[in-house]
Design an enzyme around this catalytic site. Structure first.
Site, PDB file in Angstrom:
ATOM      1  N   SER A 139       0.923  -1.304   0.005  1.00 61.72           N
ATOM      2  CA  SER A 139       0.147  -0.075   0.108  1.00 61.72           C
ATOM      3  C   SER A 139       0.760   1.356   0.109  1.00 61.72           C
ATOM      4  O   SER A 139       2.026   0.990   0.367  1.00 61.72           O
ATOM      5  CB  SER A 139      -0.771   0.052   1.253  1.00 61.72           C
ATOM      6  OG  SER A 139      -1.560   1.122   1.574  1.00 61.72           O
ATOM      7  N   TYR A 152      -1.679  -0.614  10.367  1.00 58.75           N
ATOM      8  CA  TYR A 152      -1.946  -0.999   8.801  1.00 58.75           C
ATOM      9  C   TYR A 152      -0.617  -0.452   8.007  1.00 58.75           C
ATOM     10  O   TYR A 152      -0.220  -1.165   7.326  1.00 58.75           O
ATOM     11  CB  TYR A 152      -3.105  -0.144   8.530  1.00 58.75           C
ATOM     12  CG  TYR A 152      -3.528  -0.463   7.001  1.00 58.75           C
ATOM     13  CD1 TYR A 152      -3.945  -1.626   6.644  1.00 58.75           C
ATOM     14  CD2 TYR A 152      -3.194   0.633   6.063  1.00 58.75           C
ATOM     15  CE1 TYR A 152      -3.925  -1.860   5.034  1.00 58.75           C
ATOM     16  CE2 TYR A 152      -3.403   0.121   4.807  1.00 58.75           C
ATOM     17  CZ  TYR A 152      -3.797  -0.905   4.043  1.00 58.75           C
ATOM     18  OH  TYR A 152      -3.992  -1.265   2.946  1.00 58.75           O
TER      19      TYR A 152
HETATM   20  N1  LIG Z   1      -8.600  -0.107  -1.493  1.00 63.73           N
HETATM   21  C1  LIG Z   1      -7.628   0.607  -1.077  1.00 63.73           C
HETATM   22  O1  LIG Z   1      -7.669   1.948  -1.109  1.00 63.73           O
HETATM   23  C2  LIG Z   1      -6.066   0.028  -0.839  1.00 63.73           C
HETATM   24  C3  LIG Z   1      -5.233   0.660  -0.955  1.00 63.73           C
HETATM   25  C4  LIG Z   1      -3.899   0.201  -0.793  1.00 63.73           C
HETATM   26  C5  LIG Z   1      -3.663  -1.229  -0.292  1.00 63.73           C
HETATM   27  N2  LIG Z   1      -5.070  -1.926  -0.467  1.00 63.73           N
HETATM   28  C6  LIG Z   1      -4.783  -3.262  -0.188  1.00 63.73           C
HETATM   29  O2  LIG Z   1      -5.563  -4.140  -1.450  1.00 63.73           O
HETATM   30  C7  LIG Z   1      -5.611  -5.321  -0.837  1.00 63.73           C
HETATM   31  C8  LIG Z   1      -7.289  -5.707  -1.315  1.00 63.73           C
HETATM   32  O3  LIG Z   1      -7.991  -4.727  -0.760  1.00 63.73           O
HETATM   33  P1  LIG Z   1      -9.428  -4.244  -1.263  1.00 63.73           P
HETATM   34  O4  LIG Z   1      -9.321  -2.943  -1.561  1.00 63.73           O
HETATM   35  O5  LIG Z   1      -9.844  -5.127  -2.395  1.00 63.73           O
HETATM   36  O6  LIG Z   1     -10.453  -4.655  -0.421  1.00 63.73           O
HETATM   37  P2  LIG Z   1     -11.767  -5.487  -0.149  1.00 63.73           P
HETATM   38  O7  LIG Z   1     -12.749  -5.149  -1.328  1.00 63.73           O
HETATM   39  O8  LIG Z   1     -12.170  -5.237   1.346  1.00 63.73           O
HETATM   40  O9  LIG Z   1     -11.052  -6.956  -0.514  1.00 63.73           O
HETATM   41  C9  LIG Z   1     -10.330  -7.456   0.614  1.00 63.73           C
HETATM   42  C10 LIG Z   1     -10.181  -9.019   0.330  1.00 63.73           C
HETATM   43  O10 LIG Z   1      -9.445  -9.714   1.371  1.00 63.73           O
HETATM   44  C11 LIG Z   1      -9.807 -10.870   1.734  1.00 63.73           C
HETATM   45  N3  LIG Z   1      -9.746 -11.395   3.325  1.00 63.73           N
HETATM   46  C12 LIG Z   1      -9.682 -10.386   4.214  1.00 63.73           C
HETATM   47  N4  LIG Z   1      -9.465 -10.974   5.401  1.00 63.73           N
HETATM   48  C13 LIG Z   1      -9.090 -12.470   4.865  1.00 63.73           C
HETATM   49  C14 LIG Z   1      -8.922 -13.694   5.697  1.00 63.73           C
HETATM   50  N5  LIG Z   1      -8.595 -13.530   6.904  1.00 63.73           N
HETATM   51  N6  LIG Z   1      -8.908 -14.641   4.938  1.00 63.73           N
HETATM   52  C15 LIG Z   1      -8.932 -14.742   3.481  1.00 63.73           C
HETATM   53  N7  LIG Z   1      -9.160 -13.340   2.882  1.00 63.73           N
HETATM   54  C16 LIG Z   1      -9.552 -12.502   3.656  1.00 63.73           C
HETATM   55  C17 LIG Z   1     -11.627 -10.540   1.562  1.00 63.73           C
HETATM   56  O11 LIG Z   1     -12.318 -11.704   1.493  1.00 63.73           O
HETATM   57  P3  LIG Z   1     -13.211 -12.288   2.745  1.00 63.73           P
HETATM   58  O12 LIG Z   1     -13.866 -11.340   3.529  1.00 63.73           O
HETATM   59  O13 LIG Z   1     -14.321 -13.077   1.851  1.00 63.73           O
HETATM   60  O14 LIG Z   1     -12.420 -13.404   3.170  1.00 63.73           O
HETATM   61  C18 LIG Z   1     -11.699  -9.777   0.268  1.00 63.73           C
HETATM   62  O15 LIG Z   1     -11.701 -10.483  -0.659  1.00 63.73           O
HETATM   63  C19 LIG Z   1      -5.733  -5.327   0.667  1.00 63.73           C
HETATM   64  O16 LIG Z   1      -4.250  -6.051   0.960  1.00 63.73           O
HETATM   65  C20 LIG Z   1      -5.450  -3.980   0.894  1.00 63.73           C
HETATM   66  O17 LIG Z   1      -4.772  -3.565   2.188  1.00 63.73           O
HETATM   67  C21 LIG Z   1      -6.224  -1.482  -0.741  1.00 63.73           C
END
Ligand SMILES: NC(=O)c1ccc[n+]([C@@H]2O[C@H](COP(=O)([O-])OP(=O)(O)OC[C@H]3O[C@@H](n4cnc5c(N)ncnc54)[C@H](OP(=O)(O)O)[C@@H]3O)[C@@H](O)[C@H]2O)c1
Length: 255
Positions: A139, A152
Site C-alpha cells: 500500500s 496498517y
Molecule cells: N482499497 C484501497 O484503497 C487499498 C489501498 C492500498 C492497498 N489496498 C490493499 O489491497 C488489498 C485488497 O483490498 P481491497 O481494496 O480489494 O479490499 P476489499 O474489497 O475489502 O477486499 C479484501 C479481500 O481480502 C479478503 N480477506 C480479508 N481477510 C481475509 C482472511 N482472513 N482470509 C482470507 N481472505 C481475507 C476478503 O475476503 P473475505 O472477507 O471473503 O475473506 C476480500 O476478498 C488489501 O491487501 C488492501 O490492504 C487497498
C-alpha cells in the site's frame, strides 16, 4: 505446439481488487484459484467465469491449517501454480493510538503479515520449480506515514520489504517478486475499515475519483505478463486526485 495454461492463485478474490484480478486473468486465458472466506461469493465467481477456469478455495488466511488443507485439496489441473497474488488484507478503524483496540491491531497483523507469509511459504517450492512469480499487494501506506495509519501502515511496510528481501533470497532462481503499493482504490476496503458503516465508507470515496479495482487488475496483469527477464520490483500507483501532505508542527509547550 500447445502452450500450457498458466495458473494464478489470487487471495481476497471475493471482492475489490482480487475479484477484478480474477476476472482479468481468466479473460486473458489463465486458470485462477480464487481464495477468500466468503464461499458463496467464490462459488458465484466460479459459476460466472466457468469451473474449468476458476477453482473456488474457501479459507481464512490467518489459519495455517486451512492453508495446508486448501493447498493439498487442489484438483490436478490447478496444482501447478505459476503466480501467487497475495492480495487479501484489511485495515480496521483508524482511531489514533492508543484509542485503537489491540485486537484490531492483531487482526491486521494476522491477516496482512502472518497469512501472507504462511501462504507464500507453502507455495514457494512449487513457484521455484516453475520459475514462477509472486505479486504482493502492499500500500502507499507503506511509503508515507499518516495519523491513525499505525499498524496498517506497519503491516504494509512489512509486505513491501518482505517482497524485496524475498527477491534477494531467490537470487538466480528466476522467480519474480513484485510489491504493488496502491493509493485510494474504491472497493469494500473502507466498509471493512469502518465496520460496515456505509456512510463513513461512502464519504471517503465521494467525488474522489479513486482508482477502480479494474485499474489494479490491469496493473497486476501487466506485471505478470512482462517477459521472464523483466522484474518489476515495486510499483506505487495512485489516483491523480491523490497526492502528498506535508509535515505538521504542533505548537505550544506541551507539544
Ligand atoms: N482499497 C484501497 O484503497 C487499498 C489501498 C492500498 C492497498 N489496498 C490493499 O489491497 C488489498 C485488497 O483490498 P481491497 O481494496 O480489494 O479490499 P476489499 O474489497 O475489502 O477486499 C479484501 C479481500 O481480502 C479478503 N480477506 C480479508 N481477510 C481475509 C482472511 N482472513 N482470509 C482470507 N481472505 C481475507 C476478503 O475476503 P473475505 O472477507 O471473503 O475473506 C476480500 O476478498 C488489501 O491487501 C488492501 O490492504 C487497498
Amino acid at each position: 505446439m500447445s502452450v500450457r495454461t498458466r495458473t494464478a492463485l489470487i487471495t481476497g478474490a471475493t471482492a475489490g481488487i482480487g475479484e477484478a484480478a480474477a476476472r482479468k486473468f481468466v479473460g486473458a486465458g489463465w486458470r485462477v484459484i480464487a481464495a477468500g472466506r466468503r464461499a458463496d461469493r467464490l462459488e458465484a465467481l466460479a459459476d460466472s467465469l466457468g469451473r474449468d477456469s476458476v477453482h473456488p478455495l474457501s479459507l481464512d488466511i490467518r489459519d495455517a491449517n486451512q492453508i495446508a488443507k486448501g493447498v493439498a485439496s487442489l484438483p490436478a489441473q490447478f496444482r501447478d501454480i505459476d503466480l501467487l497474488i497475495n492480495n487479501a488484507g484489511l485495515a480496521l478503524p483508524d482511531a489514533p493510538s492508543p484509542a485503537a483496540e489491540l485486537d484490531q491491531w492483531k487482526t491486521m497483523i494476522d491477516t496482512n503479515i502472518t497469512g501472507l507469509v504462511s501462504l507464500t511459504h507453502a507455495l514457494l517450492p512449487g513457484l521455484i520449480a516453475r520459475r514462477g512469480a509472486i505479486i504482493n499487494i502492499s500500500s502507499a501506506a507503506a511509503n508515507y506515514p499518516y495519523a491513525a495509519g499505525h499498524v496498517y501502515g506497519g503491516t504494509k511496510a512489512f509486505v513491501r520489504q518482505f517482497s524485496l528481501c524475498l527477491r534477494s533470497d531467490l537470487h538466480g532462481k528466476g522467480v519474480r517478486v513484485t510489491s504493488i503499493e496502491p493509493g485510494l482504490v474504491e472497493t469494500e476496503f473502507m466498509l471493512v475499515r469502518y465496520l460496515q458503516d456505509e456512510n463513513a465508507a461512502d464519504a471517503v470515496y465521494r467525488h474522489a475519483s479513486a482508482l477502480k479495482p479494474e485499474d489494479l487488475a490491469d496493473t497486476l496483469h501487466w506485471v505478470a505478463e512482462q517477459p521472464p527477464h523483466v522484474n518489476i520490483n515495486s510499483l506505487e500507483i495512485m489516483p491523480t486526485s491523490q497526492s502528498f501532505a506535508g509535515f505538521r508542527i504542533a505548537r505550544g509547550e506541551d507539544a
